[in-house]
Write a protein that holds these residues in place. Structure first.
Motif, PDB file in Angstrom:
ATOM      1  N   TYR A 183     -47.424 -20.187 -52.515  1.00  0.00           N
ATOM      2  CA  TYR A 183     -47.600 -19.890 -51.097  1.00  0.00           C
ATOM      3  C   TYR A 183     -48.972 -19.299 -50.769  1.00  0.00           C
ATOM      4  O   TYR A 183     -49.497 -18.483 -51.517  1.00  0.00           O
ATOM      5  CB  TYR A 183     -46.535 -18.888 -50.636  1.00  0.00           C
ATOM      6  N   GLY A 187     -50.076 -17.474 -43.912  1.00  0.00           N
ATOM      7  CA  GLY A 187     -50.511 -18.838 -43.622  1.00  0.00           C
ATOM      8  C   GLY A 187     -49.851 -19.417 -42.390  1.00  0.00           C
ATOM      9  O   GLY A 187     -49.476 -18.699 -41.451  1.00  0.00           O
ATOM     10  N   THR A 188     -49.668 -20.728 -42.407  1.00  0.00           N
ATOM     11  CA  THR A 188     -49.236 -21.451 -41.223  1.00  0.00           C
ATOM     12  C   THR A 188     -47.724 -21.493 -41.050  1.00  0.00           C
ATOM     13  O   THR A 188     -47.241 -21.905 -39.992  1.00  0.00           O
ATOM     14  CB  THR A 188     -49.757 -22.893 -41.269  1.00  0.00           C
ATOM     15  N   CYS A 189     -46.956 -21.095 -42.061  1.00  0.00           N
ATOM     16  CA  CYS A 189     -45.495 -21.181 -41.972  1.00  0.00           C
ATOM     17  C   CYS A 189     -44.962 -20.148 -40.979  1.00  0.00           C
ATOM     18  O   CYS A 189     -45.303 -18.964 -41.068  1.00  0.00           O
ATOM     19  CB  CYS A 189     -44.860 -20.940 -43.341  1.00  0.00           C
ATOM     20  N   GLU A 195     -42.750 -12.854 -46.012  1.00  0.00           N
ATOM     21  CA  GLU A 195     -44.009 -12.649 -46.742  1.00  0.00           C
ATOM     22  C   GLU A 195     -43.775 -11.858 -48.032  1.00  0.00           C
ATOM     23  O   GLU A 195     -44.443 -12.097 -49.043  1.00  0.00           O
ATOM     24  CB  GLU A 195     -45.018 -11.915 -45.856  1.00  0.00           C
ATOM     25  N   ARG A 198     -42.518 -14.393 -50.521  1.00  0.00           N
ATOM     26  CA  ARG A 198     -43.616 -15.263 -50.954  1.00  0.00           C
ATOM     27  C   ARG A 198     -44.556 -14.524 -51.894  1.00  0.00           C
ATOM     28  O   ARG A 198     -45.009 -15.072 -52.906  1.00  0.00           O
ATOM     29  CB  ARG A 198     -44.373 -15.789 -49.735  1.00  0.00           C
ATOM     30  N   CYS A 236     -47.849 -23.513 -46.889  1.00  0.00           N
ATOM     31  CA  CYS A 236     -48.279 -22.677 -45.753  1.00  0.00           C
ATOM     32  C   CYS A 236     -49.797 -22.659 -45.574  1.00  0.00           C
ATOM     33  O   CYS A 236     -50.318 -21.882 -44.773  1.00  0.00           O
ATOM     34  CB  CYS A 236     -47.779 -21.226 -45.859  1.00  0.00           C
ATOM     35  N   SER A 237     -50.517 -23.512 -46.291  1.00  0.00           N
ATOM     36  CA  SER A 237     -51.972 -23.555 -46.137  1.00  0.00           C
ATOM     37  C   SER A 237     -52.410 -24.507 -45.040  1.00  0.00           C
ATOM     38  O   SER A 237     -53.552 -24.459 -44.584  1.00  0.00           O
ATOM     39  CB  SER A 237     -52.626 -23.999 -47.453  1.00  0.00           C
ATOM     40  N   SER A 244     -42.749 -28.334 -50.217  1.00  0.00           N
ATOM     41  CA  SER A 244     -41.777 -27.284 -49.961  1.00  0.00           C
ATOM     42  C   SER A 244     -40.395 -27.923 -50.171  1.00  0.00           C
ATOM     43  O   SER A 244     -40.282 -28.898 -50.923  1.00  0.00           O
ATOM     44  CB  SER A 244     -41.943 -26.730 -48.550  1.00  0.00           C
TER      45      SER A 244
END
Length: 272
Positions: A183, A187-189, A195, A198, A236-237, A244
């Protein structure tokens, strides 16, 4: 919120049953020494990260091992035309499987070996299933259990594998490859794991890589860093080289074809 973390709770049983692990080179080519690589007798060992699960285009003859034509060993062999190439990496492999089922082609004439191993021993499948389906506290506890295994038990199992490889191929260049962090934090998720979860999973990957690198160095093997190669391409980048949760479910948390060609292949090439 917890419901949005996975496609459906009904996938859990399928996930548990099927998800499995699993620079310098260009300079060599420039001075003509790439011709030496064509003389290598190469054996590719390991789990699903070496067999290529998640990258598609599987060799039908490999069955449940799911060896992909887009996996880094096949890509390297196609580019460098080694004298011989044996691909025994298998989805779901643990250290004991390498010892019992994969070392047949390794012998005194073998001069290049690649391997990823250890993630399944550490309980990769159960960690991810727990984190996806259960609470944050349960996730972190399961990650901590895996960390304890990696610190206390896995080094001995890696020693057994690495010693067996060296005994069978005393002159081989052995390249041990690590695993990516899953992860990108912050990021973008916008849904899925917290968090904290992750971060715990990433920290466990770092620990696994550190233990693996130390064991490899102690045996005189090269270690190829993968986490650095995947930096900016984690889940999530926004430009992930890792699946995923996806279908087929067994591809989840494995490199895509881009992850094999853009991450694993250059890391291995640099280690050769």
């Amino acid at each position: 919120m917890r419901l949005t973390r996975i496609l459906s709770a009904a996938s859990a049983a399928v996930l548990t049953a099927t998800l499995a692990l699993a620079g310098g080179q260009s300079a060599q080519a420039a001075d003509g020494s790439a011709r030496a690589l064509a003389g290598r007798d190469y054996v590719a060992l390991g789990d699903s990260y070496s067999s290529g699960v998640g990258s598609g285009d599987y060799d039908s003859g490999s069955g449940d091992c799911k060896r992909s034509n887009r996996a880094y060993p096949k890509l390297w062999a196609a580019k460098n035309a080694p004298a011989s190439f044996h691909f025994t990496a298998c989805s779901g492999a643990v250290t004991g499987d390498v010892l019992a089922k994969q070392l047949g082609p390794v012998n005194s004439g073998t001069d290049l070996v690649s391997i990823t191993i250890g993630g399944n021993d550490a309980g990769f499948v159960d960690v991810m299933t727990t984190c996806i389906l259960q609470s944050e506290a349960n996730c972190v506890n399961r990650v901590n259990t895996a960390r304890a295994y990696v610190e206390k038990t896995l080094p001995g199992k890696l020693n057994q594998v690495y010693t067996a490889i060296r005994n069978k191929a005393p002159k081989a260049r052995v390249v041990v490859l690590g695993y990516p962090r899953f992860y990108k934090l912050n990021g973008t998720c916008v849904v899925g794991l917290t968090e904290k979860e992750r971060g715990a999973i990433n920290g466990a990957a770092d620990l696994l890589n550190g233990i693996t690198a130390k064991r490899a160095a102690d045996h005189g093997f090269a270690y190829a860093d993968i986490a650095g190669r995947f930096s900016g391409h984690e889940i999530c980048s926004g430009n992930a080289w890792l699946h995923s949760v996806t279908f087929p479910i067994g591809d989840s948390y494995h490199p895509t074809a881009a992850g094999q060609s853009g991450g694993y292949l250059p890391a291995f090439s640099a280690g050769v």
